[in-house]
Design a protein around this motif. Sequence first.
Motif, mmCIF file in Angstrom:
data_model
loop_
_atom_site.group_PDB
_atom_site.id
_atom_site.type_symbol
_atom_site.label_atom_id
_atom_site.label_comp_id
_atom_site.label_asym_id
_atom_site.label_seq_id
_atom_site.Cartn_x
_atom_site.Cartn_y
_atom_site.Cartn_z
ATOM 1 N N MET A 78 0.831 -1.208 0.000
ATOM 2 C CA MET A 78 0.000 0.000 0.000
ATOM 3 C C MET A 78 0.865 1.258 0.000
ATOM 4 O O MET A 78 0.555 2.236 -0.682
ATOM 5 N N LEU A 103 2.329 1.667 -3.528
ATOM 6 C CA LEU A 103 1.262 2.062 -4.458
ATOM 7 C C LEU A 103 0.823 3.490 -4.171
ATOM 8 O O LEU A 103 0.536 4.267 -5.075
ATOM 9 N N GLY A 104 0.786 3.835 -2.889
ATOM 10 C CA GLY A 104 0.402 5.184 -2.505
ATOM 11 C C GLY A 104 1.370 6.211 -3.057
ATOM 12 O O GLY A 104 0.958 7.240 -3.596
ATOM 13 N N MET A 146 3.180 5.811 -5.671
ATOM 14 C CA MET A 146 2.994 5.869 -7.125
ATOM 15 C C MET A 146 1.846 6.808 -7.469
ATOM 16 O O MET A 146 1.903 7.546 -8.445
ATOM 17 N N ASN A 147 0.797 6.800 -6.639
ATOM 18 C CA ASN A 147 -0.318 7.696 -6.874
ATOM 19 C C ASN A 147 0.069 9.139 -6.633
ATOM 20 O O ASN A 147 -0.328 10.036 -7.348
ATOM 21 N N HIS A 148 0.835 9.352 -5.565
ATOM 22 C CA HIS A 148 1.081 10.724 -5.142
ATOM 23 C C HIS A 148 2.182 11.412 -5.932
ATOM 24 O O HIS A 148 2.186 12.623 -6.046
ATOM 25 N N SER A 154 4.042 9.736 -8.949
ATOM 26 C CA SER A 154 4.570 9.188 -10.202
ATOM 27 C C SER A 154 4.437 10.182 -11.354
ATOM 28 O O SER A 154 5.239 10.171 -12.280
ATOM 29 N N VAL A 179 6.366 2.751 -14.014
ATOM 30 C CA VAL A 179 5.003 3.245 -13.823
ATOM 31 C C VAL A 179 4.874 4.688 -14.295
ATOM 32 O O VAL A 179 3.922 5.046 -14.989
ATOM 33 N N THR A 211 2.189 6.674 -16.727
ATOM 34 C CA THR A 211 1.208 7.667 -16.269
ATOM 35 C C THR A 211 1.489 9.036 -16.894
ATOM 36 O O THR A 211 0.571 9.741 -17.280
ATOM 37 N N PRO A 256 -0.163 17.536 -14.151
ATOM 38 C CA PRO A 256 -1.420 16.990 -14.701
ATOM 39 C C PRO A 256 -2.624 17.000 -13.763
ATOM 40 O O PRO A 256 -3.735 17.248 -14.217
ATOM 41 N N LEU A 257 -2.417 16.766 -12.473
ATOM 42 C CA LEU A 257 -3.598 16.605 -11.623
ATOM 43 C C LEU A 257 -4.185 17.919 -11.132
ATOM 44 O O LEU A 257 -5.218 17.934 -10.467
#
Lengths: 141, 365
Positions: free
Chosen positions: B291, B294-295, B297-299, B301, B327, B331, B348-349
């Motif tokens: 987790m 992966l977290g 990678m979300n925050h 990447s 990854v 993305t 991007p976000l």
Amino acid sequence: MSGNEEPRVLGFLCNWCAYAGADLAGVSRLQLPANFCVIRTMCSARTEPLFLFKALLGGMDGVLVAGCHPGDCHYQRGNYFTRRRLVMVQEILKALNMEHERVRLHWISASECSLYQKVLTEFIEDLKGMERNVARDEVFL
Amino acid sequence: MSEAPRGATIQSEEGPRALVPLLARALEKGTSDAVLLPLRTPGQDSYAFVLVKDPRLLRQADPLPPVQTVTGGRALSSLTRHGGGGVRILAVMRPCEARGAIELSKLGQVDLKDVTLITMDCPGTVPLQRFARGDLRPSAVGFADQDIRPICQVCDLSCAAVGDLHLGWGEGLAPILIPMDERGAEALLAMGLRAEGDTSEWRTTVSSRSQERRERREERLGQLRVASSGLDNLMVRLDSCINCHNCMRACPICYCRVCAFDIRRQERSANEVLDLAKARGSMRLPMDTLMFHLGRMNHMSLNCVSCGACEDACPAGVPIAQLFAMVSDRTQSAFKYRAGMDRQQRSPLITFLEKELEGEDGQRC
């Protein structure tokens, strides 16, 4: 899925559209799958990507994020950010080859109760065609 | 710049060290207040970023150390996080570090207003752990070095001219300083040089080198993708992780003062873990190793610059930088973004278009 095991699905529904749509589906007495848990969020953009991963690693077979149609966000532009985030989540899952089909984003307005029923039933049918989520039995998470 | 940039050739045999006297000249002239660059530490066995005001101290400078210790973006962030305060700085760093600084400036953690970034062709660095043990101490780093880190071996932006001023010197070329914008041109003038030389030789060298690296990147990361495909294989890659979170602390992009994974409130309560244990039967404790990764990678990447600081910091030898490169390449390309390459393009976000991302490959929304 093997045997008669039902997939478990978690939904993050926006308070203003999808949740109201789900409510209307209930009031209209539409037949809905029972193995679906709802978490109400004030906007689909509240769904932090970590929530989705936590649900998947926790053993949920599918996660649905549903919000207002683009342009109809109660907070003007929240769902545009959701859309970008979900694309990011999908890309991460694809890069790791981790069954990106388990995460879905749909736009459902407050009046679209039949769409809500359709989306949900289809999602669960598709999940039935997949193996059960391997994270459910993974020890070394 | 639409027309091909011109550069100033420097008569020197020293490669990137040719920068040092020029920086001293700029300091003496008073057009810059300070220089931020790597210096050899007093013990002679490591390097650190130092803010230098005294030109004499520059003698110990090594603009391109063979190892990456603290990244330049981090150093710059600690200085300018609350604004530059009008101090005019010449910041010398590798392209990946400069890209980190640019990403941090987009995240409001670096103020580039008074900073002139100076980058240079980078041959890569050796793994920090081997350097610290002392079994790999290259005095001069060459461009075909097999000892450099795996992530450097697949770096296709090692010669990316992202700074205001870029020093091309790789593959036996005579050092050439190329201004990339107005600010770079001013800095060059302060060094007493004129951009009159032709840069075509450097540009051809760089483009063929980048092409070669890009192909190698796709090949190697493709192999890693196969090797870490699916949850079970991914866990094999990550299973030596000891939950120290060093990768996050060393990362230039992970700037949060308190990470979401360090917040007490986020921790699972003992009762929750007990319930899960009852439901699952067996599980690794403490939980959430995967987790965490992966977290991250979300925050980050989408802002990852593949500098490899995470892999250098990992005591357990997890190929974390390569996993992140794999990854983040994916993305970032989904948003046609390459971290740190374009200062104008927004992260991007935090931005969107009303019509976008529809059905490029299958149903998205």
